[in-house]
Motif scaffolding. Structure first.
Motif, mmCIF file in Angstrom:
data_model
loop_
_atom_site.group_PDB
_atom_site.id
_atom_site.type_symbol
_atom_site.label_atom_id
_atom_site.label_comp_id
_atom_site.label_asym_id
_atom_site.label_seq_id
_atom_site.Cartn_x
_atom_site.Cartn_y
_atom_site.Cartn_z
ATOM 1 N N LYS A 157 -9.735 -5.787 92.111
ATOM 2 C CA LYS A 157 -8.651 -6.103 91.169
ATOM 3 C C LYS A 157 -7.409 -6.575 91.925
ATOM 4 N N CYS A 161 -5.727 -10.153 91.656
ATOM 5 C CA CYS A 161 -4.297 -10.301 91.339
ATOM 6 C C CYS A 161 -3.614 -11.194 92.370
ATOM 7 N N HIS A 252 -8.643 -19.537 84.895
ATOM 8 C CA HIS A 252 -9.188 -18.858 83.714
ATOM 9 C C HIS A 252 -10.305 -17.899 84.106
ATOM 10 N N GLU A 255 -8.682 -14.923 85.731
ATOM 11 C CA GLU A 255 -8.009 -14.083 84.729
ATOM 12 C C GLU A 255 -9.016 -13.301 83.903
ATOM 13 N N ARG A 256 -10.115 -13.969 83.516
ATOM 14 C CA ARG A 256 -11.131 -13.256 82.741
ATOM 15 C C ARG A 256 -11.775 -12.152 83.569
ATOM 16 N N ASP A 257 -12.090 -12.471 84.834
ATOM 17 C CA ASP A 257 -12.661 -11.445 85.712
ATOM 18 C C ASP A 257 -11.671 -10.307 85.921
ATOM 19 N N LEU A 258 -10.388 -10.648 86.071
ATOM 20 C CA LEU A 258 -9.373 -9.610 86.254
ATOM 21 C C LEU A 258 -9.247 -8.744 85.008
ATOM 22 N N ALA A 259 -9.295 -9.370 83.827
ATOM 23 C CA ALA A 259 -9.226 -8.589 82.587
ATOM 24 C C ALA A 259 -10.430 -7.650 82.481
ATOM 25 N N ASN A 260 -11.618 -8.164 82.845
ATOM 26 C CA ASN A 260 -12.798 -7.298 82.827
ATOM 27 C C ASN A 260 -12.667 -6.166 83.843
ATOM 28 N N LYS A 261 -12.117 -6.486 85.016
ATOM 29 C CA LYS A 261 -11.922 -5.453 86.032
ATOM 30 C C LYS A 261 -10.927 -4.403 85.541
ATOM 31 N N GLN A 262 -9.880 -4.827 84.887
ATOM 32 C CA GLN A 262 -8.902 -3.866 84.380
ATOM 33 C C GLN A 262 -9.518 -2.966 83.319
ATOM 34 N N THR A 263 -10.329 -3.560 82.441
ATOM 35 C CA THR A 263 -11.009 -2.747 81.428
ATOM 36 C C THR A 263 -11.979 -1.771 82.082
#
Length: 490
Positions: A157, A161, A252, A255-263
């Motif tokens: 993550k 970032c 994109h 960002e999508r991978d980061l959002a999945n990692k955050q979840t």
């Protein structure tokens, strides 16, 4: 051979079946008892079961000397015992040895049951402790694995970032460079229009001045240079747009991978901090049989690594493109400025040549006008001279005419006569020569007038050319963009 006390195969886990009757069988008793008490086999319902509750139910029946009635519980009329006399009920069925043996048997079986129960309790306690330790170890390992997973997710993550920040910065820088390129491309329209208008204005030159001079060559070269710069700028602008699209696509994905990692980080961190005393824990039957995973640790890490590598590759390509655009802006600005200066130098030289030619024409025109004035004065003098010769000619001719009237011999060819004749001839020759000179002077005057007209026309042509080059063309070329505008900073 099975070990005693094993959690699964211990002997106490399968206790021996107790006999249905604690007393010896009737067949083992002494024969004296057989003759004193008639043998009637008891029905199956009267056999003593091993369960204590059966004893209580059997003991609850009140003894009586009367025969069993048909309403006796659990007995049918066909199986009811016959009447037994009171005398017969006084005889015992077992011997004291049987009684002692029965007690000893009960003691041994009780001791065996207690021993088995004690072994079962010890093994159960050990099993509970083992399972507790195993459960605790398993939960600790699961918690440790979840913690490691949380650390892995946090690492990737942070990498995502960092890469996302770098990509956003690079995309913004490329967007700024694209806007600079668009401004620089827009700034080239004015110089191109100026060069084309200069060519159009120079088409309005007249006569001999409509030449393919160095100025026209430089203007054509300037138009070609500006159009070449525009074509290169447009190609790089298209590349910048395509690169921006690639950057945004990579951004994109990051960002999508980061959002999945955050979840995933939030979920795994919550799971990592769950304890046996935590709120919100409950049964989820069959969840261990549901396999919703679509990746393994290697493919999971490779997916994020591929996204980062793709983003880094796009960033490198974007940075290289920005450098190329920067170099292009500098090169095109220098090319346009150099060609602009070359055209201006050609204009300056041409204007100087035209001004010099105009000055010379003006000088020649002034001299021609002066000569015309002089020749006109000469013509007037010749005409006056011719007019002045008329009276002497008339006098001479009149004298000759009068002398023709002399009588006879008086018509003498004397010196006076000869002189008068010579005078008339001289006057005729003088008048003819003056008239010829007058014609020559008039021809010269016509030549001078034509020369004057040519000079005046040429002067007008030069003045027109000078006005076009100096006033119109150079007046427009004063507004050529500065270098800062040509490189897109303004």
């Amino acid at each position: 051979m099975e070990l005693v006390g094993s959690p699964l195969t211990a002997t106490h886990a399968h206790p021996r079946s107790t006999p249905t009757n604690f007393l010896p069988a009737i067949s083992t008793m002494a024969s004296s008892y057989k003759n004193r008490f008639p043998y009637y086999p008891l029905p199956q319902s009267f056999s003593l079961p091993w369960a204590p509750s059966a004893y209580y139910r059997t003991a609850a029946i009140n003894p009586t000397l009367a025969p069993f009635s048909g309403s006796a519980q659990g007995l049918t009329p066909s199986k009811t015992l016959p009447f037994v006399s009171n005398r017969t009920s006084l005889f015992t069925r077992y011997t004291p040895d049987d009684w002692y043996r029965s007690n000893l048997t009960n003691y041994r079986e009780s001791e065996t049951s207690r021993h088995n129960s004690e072994n079962l309790r010890v093994d159960t306690s050990r099993l509970i402790q083992d399972k507790y330790q195993q459960t605790k170890k398993t939960q600790t390992e699961s918690t440790k694995n979840l913690g490691e997973r949380v650390n892995d997710i946090d690492f990737w993550k942070s990498e995502l970032c960092h890469e996302l920040d770098e990509m956003i910065g690079e995309t913004n820088a490329l967007s700024d460079m694209k806007r600079r390129l668009e401004r620089a491309l827009a700034e080239t329209e004015a110089p191109l229009q100026v060069a084309q208008e200069c060519l159009l204005h120079r088409e309005k030159r007249m006569g001999i001045d409509l030449v393919h001079d160095n100025v026209e060559k430089e203007l054509f070269t300037e138009v070609d240079v500006i159009r070449s710069c525009q074509e290169r700028m447009q190609r790089f602008l298209d590349r910048a747009k395509a690169q921006l699209a690639s950057n945004r696509a990579a951004q994109h994905e990051v960002e999508r991978d980061l959002a999945n990692k955050q979840t995933a980080y939030r979920i795994d961190d919550k799971c990592h901090h769950l304890r046996n005393t935590s709120d919100g824990i409950s049964y989820h039957r069959g969840v261990e049989r549901v396999d919703a995973t679509i990746s393994v640790p290697d493919s999971w890490a490779k997916f994020t690594d591929d996204n980062i590598l793709r983003s880094q590759s796009e960033r490198a390509a974007s940075a290289k493109l920005r450098d190329e655009i920067e170099n292009l802006l500098v090169v095109t600005a220098n090319e346009m400025w150099n060609q602009f200066n070359s055209a201006n130098v050609a204009f300056t030289n041409r204007i100087a040549e035209t001004a010099d030619a105009k000055s010379k024409i003006q000088t020649h025109l002034a001299k021609t006008l002066q000569e015309i004035f002089q020749i006109e004065m000469s013509i007037e003098a010749i005409r006056k001279a011719i007019r002045d010769k008329v009276p002497p000619l008339k006098v001479a001719q009149t004298r000759l005419d009068e002398r023709t009237r002399r009588p006879h011999v008086e018509l003498c060819r004397d010196s006076a006569q000869l002189r008068l004749v010579n005078e008339v001839h001289e006057l005729d020759e003088t008048i003819q020569s003056l008239q010829q000179r007058l014609r020559d002077a008039e021809d010269t005057l016509q030549t001078l007038v034509r020369s004057k007209a040519v000079l005046e026309h040429d002067l007008a042509v030069k003045a027109n050319s000078l006005f076009i080059d100096q006033e119109k063309c150079m007046g427009m070329r004063k507004s050529f963009p500065c270098t800062a505008r040509l490189v897109g900073y303004v």
